[in-house]
Write an enzyme that holds these catalytic residues in place. Structure first.
Site, mmCIF file in Angstrom:
data_model
loop_
_atom_site.group_PDB
_atom_site.id
_atom_site.type_symbol
_atom_site.label_atom_id
_atom_site.label_comp_id
_atom_site.label_asym_id
_atom_site.label_seq_id
_atom_site.Cartn_x
_atom_site.Cartn_y
_atom_site.Cartn_z
ATOM 1 N N GLY A 31 0.820 -1.218 0.000
ATOM 2 C CA GLY A 31 0.000 0.000 0.000
ATOM 3 C C GLY A 31 0.846 1.258 0.000
ATOM 4 N N HIS A 37 4.590 1.688 -7.991
ATOM 5 C CA HIS A 37 3.618 0.585 -7.951
ATOM 6 C C HIS A 37 2.764 0.581 -9.219
ATOM 7 C CE1 HIS A 37 4.075 1.438 -3.467
ATOM 8 N NE2 HIS A 37 4.469 0.187 -3.579
ATOM 9 N N GLN A 153 14.943 -8.941 -3.165
ATOM 10 C CA GLN A 153 13.626 -9.575 -3.022
ATOM 11 C C GLN A 153 13.227 -10.271 -4.325
ATOM 12 O OE1 GLN A 153 10.230 -7.563 -0.981
ATOM 13 N NE2 GLN A 153 9.516 -7.225 -3.045
ATOM 14 N N SER A 186 7.494 4.251 -0.624
ATOM 15 C CA SER A 186 6.433 4.631 0.327
ATOM 16 C C SER A 186 7.042 5.336 1.535
ATOM 17 C CB SER A 186 5.673 3.388 0.776
ATOM 18 O OG SER A 186 5.177 2.700 -0.341
ATOM 19 N N ARG A 187 8.296 5.008 1.841
ATOM 20 C CA ARG A 187 8.938 5.582 3.029
ATOM 21 C C ARG A 187 9.395 7.029 2.818
ATOM 22 N NH1 ARG A 187 10.602 1.191 6.464
ATOM 23 N NH2 ARG A 187 10.295 -0.760 5.400
HETATM 24 P P1 AMP Z 1 6.190 -2.245 -1.438
HETATM 25 O O1 AMP Z 1 4.774 -1.758 -1.379
HETATM 26 O O2 AMP Z 1 7.203 -1.224 -1.072
HETATM 27 O O3 AMP Z 1 6.361 -3.577 -0.762
HETATM 28 O O4 AMP Z 1 6.475 -2.506 -2.974
HETATM 29 C C1 AMP Z 1 5.610 -3.285 -3.759
HETATM 30 C C2 AMP Z 1 6.272 -3.531 -5.086
HETATM 31 O O5 AMP Z 1 6.537 -2.287 -5.719
HETATM 32 C C3 AMP Z 1 7.626 -4.250 -4.948
HETATM 33 O O6 AMP Z 1 7.738 -5.220 -5.979
HETATM 34 C C4 AMP Z 1 8.615 -3.135 -5.113
HETATM 35 O O7 AMP Z 1 9.858 -3.559 -5.630
HETATM 36 C C5 AMP Z 1 7.887 -2.237 -6.110
HETATM 37 N N1 AMP Z 1 8.392 -0.867 -6.056
HETATM 38 C C6 AMP Z 1 8.558 -0.075 -4.954
HETATM 39 N N2 AMP Z 1 9.105 1.107 -5.299
HETATM 40 C C7 AMP Z 1 9.304 1.066 -6.638
HETATM 41 C C8 AMP Z 1 9.845 1.995 -7.587
HETATM 42 N N3 AMP Z 1 10.306 3.180 -7.227
HETATM 43 N N4 AMP Z 1 9.895 1.612 -8.893
HETATM 44 C C9 AMP Z 1 9.433 0.395 -9.285
HETATM 45 N N5 AMP Z 1 8.911 -0.510 -8.433
HETATM 46 C C10 AMP Z 1 8.844 -0.189 -7.130
#
Ligand code: AMP
Length: 292
Positions: A31, A37, A153, A186-187
């Site tokens: 989220g 995302h 990951q 998100s952070r």
């Molecule tokens: P998270 O919600 O942070 O767990 O991320 C969900 C998915 O979005 C994961 O597969 C992340 O690698 C991807 N993601 C997060 N930030 C980015 C970004 N800046 N560019 C592309 N994918 C991202």
């Protein structure tokens, strides 16, 4: 757009879509959605008939409960973004739905989880891989899309899918960045203006290493020294790790780089002095291509 809270309902829908010959693409997230995302949603859309996105802040992958408490939540805005992006189903289960308190089963991947993010956060990847397994079993997707932002990951998930023989294609999406280079995360909302400025050292260090490699540098030691020097320019930045590794096995790169090599960074951006405030941990990476 449907919002589904229960695994059984999602599985039934997956069976129906599959019986009608439609393919499903799953984008797992925690989220607080941003353009990174949504770029993964686009990747799924290009490949599958239905795009499903999960929103679940997975407790088992946080080693520090304070970190989980500080994790941003913007559920209503996330739903609006998903609707606008044409997501067909948002799967947003509660913690009880995904984890029976009586459960005894975890999915663990060996060596590839030990370095980088796994070294400083024991149990993190066990949590990630267990929840990804549960999401794949719940959504039964043909394709699952993950970002290269979380490079380790992605490598661990590919390994798990291969080792367990999951019938799913794993697709990687490139890192989406702000105009000034900061990788979307998100952070980032937890960064104040000064911390946000200093956080730019991550991509500046990656750029510097990339330029050095383009200019012919192949020595691991020299490249890592350059990276540390760049990050050292931000007084509030503290390196957790800065490493060169094989992009697939994540084994340590040789002293002289001869082929594509992952440069992976994790950096804490700390509040100034002894001031109270949020320390934000940021990760970023780039695959370097040494000249032949
Ligand atoms: P998270 O919600 O942070 O767990 O991320 C969900 C998915 O979005 C994961 O597969 C992340 O690698 C991807 N993601 C997060 N930030 C980015 C970004 N800046 N560019 C592309 N994918 C991202």
């Amino acid at each position: 757009m449907r919002v589904i809270r229960h695994v059984a309902e999602l599985q039934q829908l997956a069976d129906r879509e599959r019986s009608l010959g439609r393919s499903i693409g799953l984008v797992p997230t925690m989220g607080a959605l941003h353009a990174g995302h949504l770029s993964l949603v686009e990747q799924a859309r290009r490949r599958t008939d239905r795009v499903w996105l999960s929103i679940f802040v997975n407790p088992s992958q946080f080693d520090d409960p304070k970190d989980m408490d500080a994790y941003p939540s913007t559920f209503e805005a996330d739903l609006r973004a998903c609707r606008a992006a044409g997501v067909d189903v948002v799967f947003a289960p509660g913690a009880d739905e995904m984890y029976d308190p009586d459960s005894q089963t975890w999915v663990d991947v060996d060596e590839i989880t030990l370095p980088l993010c796994g070294a400083a956060r024991p149990g993190h990847f066990r949590g990630v891989i267990t929840i990804v397994t549960k999401l794949l079993l719940a959504a039964k997707p043909h394709v699952a899309v993950f970002g290269e932002k979380d490079f380790q990951q992605l490598a661990v998930i590919r390994r798990m899918v291969r080792d367990l023989g999951f019938d799913v294609e794993i697709v990687a999406g490139p890192i989406v960045r702000e105009a000034d280079g900061l990788a979307l995360s998100s952070r980032n909302v937890n960064l104040d203006a000064e911390a946000r400025r200093q956080a730019l050292v991550l991509c500046q260090a990656l750029d510097a290493a990339e330029r050095a490699v383009a200019a012919g540098e192949t020595r691991s030691k020299a490249l890592l020294q350059l990276v540390r020097q760049e990050i050292g320019k931000a007084p509030r930045a503290e390196i957790e790790y800065a490493e060169l590794r094989d992009p697939e096995s994540l084994e340590v790169a040789p002293p002289e780089l001869a082929r594509a090599t992952l440069l992976a960074l994790a950096v804490f951006i700390r509040p100034p002095g002894a001031a109270a405030g949020t320390t934000v941990r940021l990760i970023d990476n780039r695959v370097l291509h040494p000249q032949p």
